[in-house]
Scaffold this motif. Structure first.
Motif, mmCIF file in Angstrom:
data_model
loop_
_atom_site.group_PDB
_atom_site.id
_atom_site.type_symbol
_atom_site.label_atom_id
_atom_site.label_comp_id
_atom_site.label_asym_id
_atom_site.label_seq_id
_atom_site.Cartn_x
_atom_site.Cartn_y
_atom_site.Cartn_z
ATOM 1 N N ARG A 71 14.904 -3.127 1.759
ATOM 2 C CA ARG A 71 15.169 -3.433 0.347
ATOM 3 C C ARG A 71 14.521 -4.766 -0.040
ATOM 4 N NH1 ARG A 71 21.104 -4.251 -2.626
ATOM 5 N NH2 ARG A 71 20.240 -4.780 -4.683
ATOM 6 N N ALA A 72 14.635 -5.750 0.822
ATOM 7 C CA ALA A 72 14.031 -7.046 0.532
ATOM 8 C C ALA A 72 12.509 -6.938 0.450
ATOM 9 C CB ALA A 72 14.438 -8.064 1.596
ATOM 10 N N GLU A 73 11.905 -6.100 1.302
ATOM 11 C CA GLU A 73 10.451 -5.912 1.247
ATOM 12 C C GLU A 73 10.049 -5.271 -0.083
ATOM 13 O OE1 GLU A 73 8.889 -3.935 4.698
ATOM 14 O OE2 GLU A 73 10.020 -5.210 6.074
ATOM 15 N N ALA A 74 10.841 -4.314 -0.556
ATOM 16 C CA ALA A 74 10.546 -3.699 -1.856
ATOM 17 C C ALA A 74 10.637 -4.748 -2.968
ATOM 18 C CB ALA A 74 11.499 -2.541 -2.126
ATOM 19 N N ALA B 272 14.761 -11.998 -2.973
ATOM 20 C CA ALA B 272 14.184 -11.468 -1.729
ATOM 21 C C ALA B 272 14.202 -12.525 -0.635
ATOM 22 C CB ALA B 272 12.757 -10.985 -1.981
ATOM 23 N N THR B 273 13.901 -13.773 -0.991
ATOM 24 C CA THR B 273 13.908 -14.854 -0.007
ATOM 25 C C THR B 273 15.292 -15.019 0.612
ATOM 26 O OG1 THR B 273 12.137 -16.033 -1.167
ATOM 27 C CG2 THR B 273 13.492 -17.317 0.344
ATOM 28 N N ARG B 274 16.321 -14.971 -0.223
ATOM 29 C CA ARG B 274 17.693 -15.100 0.295
ATOM 30 C C ARG B 274 18.002 -13.975 1.284
ATOM 31 N NH1 ARG B 274 19.070 -16.426 -5.150
ATOM 32 N NH2 ARG B 274 19.820 -14.303 -5.483
ATOM 33 N N ARG B 275 17.601 -12.750 0.940
ATOM 34 C CA ARG B 275 17.862 -11.623 1.849
ATOM 35 C C ARG B 275 17.133 -11.817 3.175
ATOM 36 N NH1 ARG B 275 20.414 -7.829 -1.367
ATOM 37 N NH2 ARG B 275 19.645 -7.681 -3.513
ATOM 38 N N PHE B 276 15.869 -12.189 3.104
ATOM 39 C CA PHE B 276 15.099 -12.353 4.338
ATOM 40 C C PHE B 276 15.679 -13.462 5.220
ATOM 41 C CE2 PHE B 276 11.341 -10.472 1.919
ATOM 42 C CZ PHE B 276 11.359 -9.291 2.635
ATOM 43 N N SER C 74 9.308 -15.278 8.370
ATOM 44 C CA SER C 74 7.949 -15.125 7.841
ATOM 45 C C SER C 74 7.968 -14.387 6.507
ATOM 46 C CB SER C 74 7.070 -14.385 8.842
ATOM 47 O OG SER C 74 7.541 -13.067 9.052
ATOM 48 N N TRP C 75 8.804 -13.351 6.410
ATOM 49 C CA TRP C 75 8.934 -12.638 5.138
ATOM 50 C C TRP C 75 9.530 -13.554 4.067
ATOM 51 C CZ3 TRP C 75 7.077 -8.235 3.240
ATOM 52 C CH2 TRP C 75 6.586 -7.278 4.136
ATOM 53 N N ALA C 76 10.453 -14.403 4.467
ATOM 54 C CA ALA C 76 11.033 -15.355 3.507
ATOM 55 C C ALA C 76 9.953 -16.293 2.982
ATOM 56 C CB ALA C 76 12.150 -16.142 4.170
ATOM 57 N N ALA C 77 9.054 -16.722 3.866
ATOM 58 C CA ALA C 77 7.963 -17.609 3.438
ATOM 59 C C ALA C 77 7.019 -16.882 2.482
ATOM 60 C CB ALA C 77 7.203 -18.111 4.656
ATOM 61 N N ARG C 78 6.760 -15.598 2.747
ATOM 62 C CA ARG C 78 5.886 -14.826 1.855
ATOM 63 C C ARG C 78 6.522 -14.693 0.467
ATOM 64 N NH1 ARG C 78 4.114 -9.375 4.763
ATOM 65 N NH2 ARG C 78 2.288 -9.528 3.407
ATOM 66 N N SER C 79 7.828 -14.476 0.435
ATOM 67 C CA SER C 79 8.526 -14.392 -0.857
ATOM 68 C C SER C 79 8.537 -15.744 -1.553
ATOM 69 C CB SER C 79 9.957 -13.890 -0.650
ATOM 70 O OG SER C 79 9.953 -12.577 -0.157
ATOM 71 N N ASP C 80 8.687 -16.812 -0.774
ATOM 72 C CA ASP C 80 8.645 -18.148 -1.363
ATOM 73 C C ASP C 80 7.290 -18.414 -2.012
ATOM 74 O OD1 ASP C 80 11.059 -19.431 -1.314
ATOM 75 O OD2 ASP C 80 10.826 -20.233 0.707
ATOM 76 N N ALA C 81 6.219 -17.901 -1.398
ATOM 77 C CA ALA C 81 4.887 -18.084 -1.976
ATOM 78 C C ALA C 81 4.806 -17.448 -3.360
ATOM 79 C CB ALA C 81 3.829 -17.483 -1.050
ATOM 80 N N ILE C 82 5.398 -16.270 -3.516
ATOM 81 C CA ILE C 82 5.429 -15.624 -4.837
ATOM 82 C C ILE C 82 6.252 -16.460 -5.809
ATOM 83 C CG2 ILE C 82 6.091 -13.553 -6.097
ATOM 84 C CD1 ILE C 82 3.762 -13.137 -4.174
#
Length: 816
Positions: free
Chosen positions: A244-247, A270-274, A281-289
């Motif tokens: 769900r967070a990836e979506a 999404a960052t909170r979920r990751f 790493s996924w949290a960092a990718r969401s932070d970039a957005i």
């Protein structure tokens, strides 16, 4: 006797494979208890090998439901256990590799998955090859990724597991997406989806998550976002927190282009979920957005956040995304002291585009306008190379999404130059961007024809409701688009002309008006045979006069008698005068009585130019670009044959086409039951001039599903785009079909554009309602001119002067 540990394990593993994770967890817990206590009579069920396998599958379930740290701990415990067979150790290594991949620890993941591959055979080996391909994919090692997936497909097919083979082919499609080949990506994903979706709703959602990325990169963000929202809901219902967070991450990426405020909210969630899942790493990718959303929304975050996020991404093995964050950091630095990172030549195309955008923005901020134009031009040339691999109209048009900011940076820098040649060049770059590639028509496709026929039937049945929201319509729509993307190839590249070449070509009786919108200001380059001059216009006045224009046009067409008619007509006339004063009066001394060729940005797409006072009796054409207009006018126009079609439920349609047809010798006329879709498309391929009088509908969400109603249903834009050869000139006496949907700032796409893409040189259509009697009289007079050899623009101007009707009808394309 109770159920054995092995039986419980097998049932638990089956439930896990079917994504029934709550059931799987209970069964595996019971299996572990049975194996640990030795309660079963079969001593093999108490052995360390079975216990390790139970632990490994439990770890997989925990990872899927949001406990990745505990899952990794269990895998490592099982690997360290004595008495575990080499095969089971390899399976555990593979499961641990998957966990490490999701956590972004790619080097460790590669090591574990390679260890697993060396120790396994058959489907188990194929599974690990599939998972290792994801590591290669994230590293952008596309050759290694493709090699792993190809091996996996071979192994799955050898064992008869066609679902797994389809998943591997789907991932080959995702690899194509990352390489920038959107058509191949969609082909592979579309072919794989039915097999994958048959497995379970979760599997279908996994497939749709990747498909949404293709649509997003193709610029079809509305469709991508609807799909991502649906996918996120599916994953949420299944308690698949990571998925769900990836979506949500991908949804935020899509929103970033047009709604940075919402993109920031979604990325933050999404960052909170990751982070709760330990997927740093996924949290960092969401932070970039999230950081980019703040920057685009006018509230750039502190520099330290960019630095921290870039460092996290680089450490996690995402160098391209780390570089993108460094570019954003440089853009957020108003002092201009933060250095721009170097971009390797093999970097993904969107990142290279982003780099040119950053360089153009920085140069523009420091008033280095020539440098800003150079960087913006380099970016658009790169985008053009990408576009040249596609022939389909909607894909070419939508890809301009990636060049929107580059276009505006270039236009702003060109306007600052005060040089007419430079500003004209950038006007042409903006207008010519999505039409420089000529399409190669596909052969007749029976399946595509059948899908369009079914859509026609549904369009009729679903009248009165939002038909495009119907699930069956959506499925057919996707299939039609996918087939046309794949089948329509790219042909020659149309050249872009310079202002001096234009001056050398046009006659003394013609002026070209290139309207330019920079995002904040409006100007026009007026080019005649002797000179090119920039005229600044009052954009605020144009905005004010355009507000409510469509409503005024519709009311004026419907109220033509009674006490309100005069009031309505006067209000519309005053509005036309204000628009005329803003758009044409400042040019009057330059254009004189010349006929005009106009190129206009999307912001002016709804202006009824033929109703402006300065246009009365003046031939003009709205060209898609001056370059295409100049290229097409070199071919002599010979309009010798004409065909006419009248749709149902239009009171004077038959009368209109019969009257217009009388201007021609041996004109073909289709009315009543003869006006079928197949008959009209066949007629279109055999005449020089086609005239259709029918009810028309503009489809904002997808103009290729706009069309006009015939006796057996709607003739869609997709039908038009397949006609070959297309008629030279098309007259559309259908309300709304002159409208365009504006995409990405400069791009306007509508039914007129569909005909022009199909090869038609000129389209006469109206962007607003025209009363039937007026349309009939005016267009009959137009055909009198066309049949005598007048150009479409001249024929329309002469008909307007002769009848006294000043309507929204206007000539698009190369009408003069």
């Amino acid at each position: 006797m109770g159920t054995s540990a092995r039986t419980l394990y097998e049932r638990g593993r089956a439930a896990s494979n079917a994504q029934r994770y709550a059931e799987a967890r209970k069964l595996l817990a019971r299996a572990a208890a049975e194996a640990a206590t030795g309660a079963t009579a079969q001593t093999t069920d108490a052995g360390p090998d079975l216990q390790a396998r139970i632990t490994g599958t439990t770890a997989y379930v925990l990872a899927q439901t949001g406990e990745p740290a505990r899952a990794e701990e269990l895998c490592r415990e099982a690997l360290a256990q004595d008495g575990v067979s080499a095969e089971t150790q390899a399976i555990l290594a593979g499961q641990l590799g998957v966990l490490l991949t999701r956590a972004g620890r790619l080097d460790e993941a590669d090591e574990m998955l390679s260890r697993a591959i060396d120790g396994l055979t058959g489907d188990a080996r194929a599974n690990c090859l599939l998972n290792r391909s994801l590591v290669h994919m994230q590293r952008r090692e596309f050759d290694a990724c493709t090699a792993d997936l190809a091996q996996a497909v071979t192994l799955y097919e050898a064992s008869g597991d066609m679902t797994a083979a389809a998943e591997a082919r789907h991932n080959l499609g995702y690899t194509a997406l990352l390489r920038g080949d959107l058509v191949e990506a969609l082909e592979l994903m579309t072919a794989s989806r039915p097999i994958i979706a048959a497995d379970s709703p979760i599997s279908a959602a996994m497939s749709d998550l990747d498909r949404a990325e293709v649509l997003r990169d193709a610029g079809l963000v509305d469709e991508a976002e609807h799909l991502l929202e649906s996918v996120a809901t599916t994953f949420g219902s299944a308690r698949m927190r990571q998925a769900r967070a990836e979506a949500e991450y991908h949804l935020a990426r899509s929103l970033l282009r047009h709604d940075p405020a919402r993109a920031e909210r979604v990325a933050r969630a999404a960052t909170r979920r990751f982070r709760a899942l330990g997927a740093q790493s996924w949290a960092a990718r969401s932070d970039a957005i999230r950081l980019d959303a703040g920057l685009d929304g006018g509230s750039p975050p502190p520099a330290i956040e960019f630095t921290r996020t870039a460092g996290e991404l680089r450490a996690a093995g995402f160098p391209s995304e780390a570089t993108a964050v460094a570019l954003s950091a440089a853009l957020s630095d108003t002092s201009g002291t933060t250095p721009l990172p170097r971009i390797p030549a093999h970097a993904p195309t969107p990142l290279r585009l982003r780099a040119t955008e950053a360089r153009a923005a920085r140069a523009g901020a420091h008033r280095k306008h020539a440098e800003a134009r150079r960087h913006a031009a380099a970016g658009l040339d790169l985008l053009s190379e990408w576009q040249r691999s596609f022939g389909a109209l909607d894909l070419q048009a939508s890809l301009t999404m990636h060049g929107t900011k580059l276009v505006f940076h270039g236009l702003s820098a060109a306007a600052a130059s005060a040089d007419a040649g430079i500003l004209f060049d950038w006007s042409e770059r903006a207008r010519h961007l999505s039409q420089q590639v000529a399409p190669v028509r596909p052969p007749h496709d029976p399946q595509l024809a059948a899908d369009l026929a079914e859509l026609r039937m549904l369009r009729t049945e679903l009248t009165g409701q939002e038909w495009t929201a119907h699930p069956q319509v959506r499925a057919l729509r996707d299939r039609v688009r996918d087939r046309q993307w794949s089948a329509t190839g790219a042909g020659d590249t149309r050249p872009r002309v310079t202002v001096s070449e234009l001056r050398d070509t046009i006659g003394a009786d013609t002026a070209v008006l290139s309207y330019v919108f920079t995002g904040s200001s409006l100007s026009v380059v007026v080019t005649t045979a002797t000179d090119s001059v920039i005229v600044e216009l009052d954009f605020a006045t144009v905005q004010q006069a355009s507000a409510g224009l469509r409503a005024d046009l519709d009311v004026s067409a419907s109220i033509r008698s009674g006490p309100m008619a005069h009031v309505v007509a006067r209000a519309l006339g005053e509005r036309m005068l204000r628009l005329d004063d803003a758009l044409l009066t400042p040019l009057r001394a330059l254009i004189g009585e010349r006929q005009l060729v106009l190129t206009v940005p999307g912001i002016l797409a709804g202006i009824p130019w033929g109703m402006l006072p300065s246009m009365a009796g003046r031939p003009f054409t709205l060209a898609t670009s001056a370059s295409r207009w100049m290229q097409e006018r070199e071919t002599p126009r010979a309009l010798k044959t004409a065909g006419f079609a009248a749709g149902p439920r239009v009171a004077r349609a038959a009368e209109e086409v019969c009257a217009a047809a009388s201007a021609w010798t041996n004109a073909a006329v289709l009315t009543g039951d003869d006006a079928r879709v197949d008959a009209v498309t066949a007629l279109a391929g055999n005449v020089d001039v086609l005239h259709v009088a029918a009810h028309g509908r503009h489809a904002v969400d997808n103009p290729l599903f706009a069309g006009f109603e015939l006796i057996d249903g709607t003739l869609f834009g997709y039908d038009v785009d397949l006609i070959s050869p297309a008629p030279d000139t098309v007259v559309l006496s259908a309300c709304e079909l002159g409208l365009s949907s504006v995409r990405w700032g400069e791009e306007a796409l509508g039914m007129t554009r569909v005909w022009l893409h199909a090869g038609t040189r000129s389209v006469i259509a109206a962007p607003a309602v025209v009363p039937d009697d007026i349309a009939s009289e005016l267009l009959s007079a137009v055909h009198t001119g066309l049949s005598r050899g007048s150009s479409p623009a001249v024929a329309l101007a002469e008909a307007s002067a002769m009848t006294g009707h000043h309507t929204p009808f206007q000539c698009h394309g190369s009408g003069s």
